[in-house]
Design a protein around this motif. Structure first.
Motif, mmCIF file in Angstrom:
data_model
loop_
_atom_site.group_PDB
_atom_site.id
_atom_site.type_symbol
_atom_site.label_atom_id
_atom_site.label_comp_id
_atom_site.label_asym_id
_atom_site.label_seq_id
_atom_site.Cartn_x
_atom_site.Cartn_y
_atom_site.Cartn_z
ATOM 1 N N ALA A 1 17.476 71.559 69.801
ATOM 2 C CA ALA A 1 18.485 71.079 68.852
ATOM 3 C C ALA A 1 19.876 70.964 69.452
ATOM 4 C CB ALA A 1 18.536 72.012 67.642
ATOM 5 N N VAL A 2 20.097 71.572 70.606
ATOM 6 C CA VAL A 2 21.433 71.578 71.193
ATOM 7 C C VAL A 2 21.901 70.172 71.543
ATOM 8 C CG1 VAL A 2 22.761 72.320 73.205
ATOM 9 C CG2 VAL A 2 21.305 73.944 72.025
ATOM 10 N N ARG A 3 20.990 69.318 71.953
ATOM 11 C CA ARG A 3 21.369 67.963 72.357
ATOM 12 C C ARG A 3 21.673 67.048 71.177
ATOM 13 N NH1 ARG A 3 16.810 64.298 72.347
ATOM 14 N NH2 ARG A 3 17.867 63.052 73.939
ATOM 15 N N LEU A 4 21.368 67.504 69.974
ATOM 16 C CA LEU A 4 21.641 66.690 68.789
ATOM 17 C C LEU A 4 23.127 66.756 68.428
ATOM 18 C CD1 LEU A 4 18.575 67.741 66.581
ATOM 19 C CD2 LEU A 4 18.803 65.693 68.007
ATOM 20 N N PRO A 5 23.699 65.664 67.926
ATOM 21 C CA PRO A 5 25.142 65.640 67.579
ATOM 22 C C PRO A 5 25.430 66.361 66.260
ATOM 23 C CG PRO A 5 24.146 63.528 67.051
ATOM 24 C CD PRO A 5 23.070 64.329 67.734
ATOM 25 N N LEU A 6 25.258 67.670 66.276
ATOM 26 C CA LEU A 6 25.459 68.470 65.070
ATOM 27 C C LEU A 6 26.903 68.954 64.976
ATOM 28 C CD1 LEU A 6 22.234 70.673 65.302
ATOM 29 C CD2 LEU A 6 22.637 68.818 63.676
ATOM 30 N N PRO A 7 27.400 69.192 63.764
ATOM 31 C CA PRO A 7 28.744 69.762 63.594
ATOM 32 C C PRO A 7 28.723 71.272 63.837
ATOM 33 C CG PRO A 7 27.763 69.367 61.448
ATOM 34 C CD PRO A 7 26.794 68.829 62.466
ATOM 35 N N GLY A 8 28.769 71.668 65.092
ATOM 36 C CA GLY A 8 28.717 73.081 65.434
ATOM 37 C C GLY A 8 27.414 73.454 66.094
ATOM 38 N N CYS A 9 27.238 74.748 66.325
ATOM 39 C CA CYS A 9 25.994 75.241 66.919
ATOM 40 C C CYS A 9 24.860 75.118 65.910
ATOM 41 C CB CYS A 9 26.159 76.698 67.346
ATOM 42 S SG CYS A 9 27.410 76.948 68.638
ATOM 43 N N PRO A 10 23.635 74.883 66.380
ATOM 44 C CA PRO A 10 22.506 74.725 65.462
ATOM 45 C C PRO A 10 22.315 75.962 64.576
ATOM 46 C CG PRO A 10 21.896 74.058 67.680
ATOM 47 C CD PRO A 10 23.232 74.708 67.788
ATOM 48 N N ALA A 11 22.232 75.738 63.277
ATOM 49 C CA ALA A 11 22.012 76.843 62.330
ATOM 50 C C ALA A 11 20.525 77.131 62.255
ATOM 51 C CB ALA A 11 22.572 76.479 60.961
ATOM 52 N N LEU B 1 18.871 69.647 60.076
ATOM 53 C CA LEU B 1 19.817 70.575 60.686
ATOM 54 C C LEU B 1 21.263 70.234 60.328
ATOM 55 C CD1 LEU B 1 18.266 71.005 64.250
ATOM 56 C CD2 LEU B 1 18.310 72.678 62.395
ATOM 57 N N TYR B 2 21.553 68.939 60.217
ATOM 58 C CA TYR B 2 22.911 68.529 59.862
ATOM 59 C C TYR B 2 23.278 69.042 58.469
ATOM 60 C CZ TYR B 2 27.035 65.574 59.322
ATOM 61 O OH TYR B 2 28.321 65.129 59.134
ATOM 62 N N SER B 3 22.337 68.896 57.541
ATOM 63 C CA SER B 3 22.571 69.408 56.182
ATOM 64 C C SER B 3 22.762 70.919 56.207
ATOM 65 C CB SER B 3 21.393 69.042 55.275
ATOM 66 O OG SER B 3 21.230 67.641 55.196
ATOM 67 N N GLY B 4 21.970 71.595 57.059
ATOM 68 C CA GLY B 4 22.095 73.042 57.172
ATOM 69 C C GLY B 4 23.418 73.473 57.775
ATOM 70 N N ASN B 5 23.962 72.678 58.693
ATOM 71 C CA ASN B 5 25.241 73.020 59.321
ATOM 72 C C ASN B 5 26.435 72.744 58.412
ATOM 73 O OD1 ASN B 5 23.660 73.465 61.664
ATOM 74 N ND2 ASN B 5 25.398 72.913 62.953
ATOM 75 N N ILE B 6 26.276 71.838 57.467
ATOM 76 C CA ILE B 6 27.371 71.518 56.553
ATOM 77 C C ILE B 6 27.618 72.663 55.570
ATOM 78 C CG2 ILE B 6 28.026 70.024 54.624
ATOM 79 C CD1 ILE B 6 28.515 68.779 57.317
ATOM 80 N N ILE B 7 26.562 73.355 55.181
ATOM 81 C CA ILE B 7 26.689 74.429 54.184
ATOM 82 C C ILE B 7 27.664 75.517 54.635
ATOM 83 C CG2 ILE B 7 25.442 76.250 52.957
ATOM 84 C CD1 ILE B 7 23.013 74.409 52.897
ATOM 85 N N PRO B 8 27.544 76.069 55.858
ATOM 86 C CA PRO B 8 28.508 77.097 56.280
ATOM 87 C C PRO B 8 29.951 76.598 56.316
ATOM 88 C CG PRO B 8 26.590 77.107 57.710
ATOM 89 C CD PRO B 8 26.477 75.888 56.863
ATOM 90 N N LEU B 9 30.151 75.324 56.656
ATOM 91 C CA LEU B 9 31.507 74.775 56.699
ATOM 92 C C LEU B 9 32.203 74.899 55.343
ATOM 93 C CD1 LEU B 9 30.918 71.532 58.805
ATOM 94 C CD2 LEU B 9 32.378 73.444 59.452
ATOM 95 N N ARG B 10 31.457 74.714 54.287
ATOM 96 C CA ARG B 10 32.035 74.769 52.944
ATOM 97 C C ARG B 10 32.072 76.195 52.399
ATOM 98 N NH1 ARG B 10 28.504 69.556 50.775
ATOM 99 N NH2 ARG B 10 29.656 67.953 51.933
#
Length: 315
Positions: free
Chosen positions: A160-170, A14-23
């Motif tokens: 996934a909400v409790r995970l320390p992700l950069p943003g809302c879960p993608a 999920l972290y890898s998935g959340n990084i993609i929209p940031l870029r």
């Protein structure tokens, strides 16, 4: 806080998935701003000089709403990546909000498409009523699917909400893939109108000196433009379906940018052609060639811009 091995593996994905929209969203905004400054001179010359009409209002709305929408996308995605900003309630509220804002852009484009189909079919009221009814039906279907999807969103992202992700879960799932299906079907119907008209209007491809007739350009533009929007929606449906192995989730930013740029460039192309055709006809003393019973190269009053003075060197 202790995480299980399964949660760590899921977090990595999920972290890898959340990084993609940031870029990707930054690239989308850069693309829109680049297009804006590249075409600003034409906008000042051809659009700002127009009298107020539907064509001018449509162009300006799409132009600046697209920029604002991309700015919102960037601010929302990057601010949510700051630790402590997001929460369950914020993520649940933002998901339908993003989709509604994107839908406003898409609905505006579909209105412009309806006007172009209306013009191609000689301002046929039957065509206008049919497309209007289908348009309203697609909006109702979208809203119904949006409400249904929002009701199940909490359960979908709960783990996934409790995970320390950069943003809302993608995370996309459920019937989220069907959200843009009504619009895709409607776009296909509009594209069918254009294909039908183009098959009946091949004889419009008559040269005016070194220029194609306005009717031929409109038919050709419609074919490419409607096909492009339809393909974009199909691509968007695959991404929203959660098929990460095929197309990763990279937010709606690229779609907002692509649809806005395609629409404004199409409107600008028609405006420039109309201005140059008017100037050519005025200088030569001839009318724009057309054929009896076919689109004659002129635009209906609601999209026909006021004549623009053009010098001989610009014709």
């Amino acid at each position: 806080m202790v995480f299980s091995l399964e949660e760590i593996e899921r977090f990595t994905q999920l972290y890898s998935g959340n990084i993609i929209p940031l870029r990707v969203v930054l690239c989308s905004l850069t693309w829109v701003l680049y297009d804006y400054f590249e075409t600003l001179e034409d906008e000042v010359r051809y659009i700002w000089s127009q009298k107020r009409c539907v064509g001018k209002i449509s162009y300006l709305f799409m132009r600046y709403y697209t920029i604002l929408l991309l700015v919102f996308d960037v601010v929302q995605i990057h601010s949510f990546a700051i630790p402590g900003i997001t929460s369950d309630a914020v993520c649940l509220a933002m998901d339908p909000t993003i989709r509604i804002l994107g839908a406003i852009s898409l609905w505006s484009i579909e209105v412009i498409m309806q006007l172009r189909v209306y013009a191609l079919f000689d301002c046929s009221k039957k065509v206008a009523v049919f497309n209007g009814v289908m348009f309203i039906a697609s909006i109702i279907a979208f809203l119904a699917l949006l409400i249904y999807n929002a009701q199940g969103r909490a359960a979908l992202i709960a783990s996934a909400v409790r995970l320390p992700l950069p943003g809302c879960p993608a995370i996309n799932g459920g019937i989220g893939w069907a959200l843009w299906l009504p619009a895709s079907i409607y776009e296909t119907i509009l594209f069918g109108f254009v294909v039908y008209k183009s098959s009946r209007s091949l004889t419009l491809k008559v040269r005016l000196g070194e220029r194609w007739s306005l009717g031929a350009i409109m038919v050709g533009d419609n074919m490419l433009y409607f096909l492009g929007i339809t393909v974009l929606l199909a691509f968007n449906n695959v991404m929203a379906a959660g098929a990460a192995k095929i197309i990763p989730w990279f937010s709606y930013g690229p779609f907002h940018a692509a649809m806005g740029i395609m629409t404004t460039r199409m409107l600008m192309h028609v405006r420039k052609l109309a201005a140059q055709t008017d100037a050519f006809a005025e200088l030569s003393g001839d009318e724009v060639p057309g054929e009896h019973g076919e689109f004659d190269g002129t635009l209906p009053r609601f999209v026909d811009p006021a004549p623009l003075s053009v010098t001989c060197g610009e014709v």
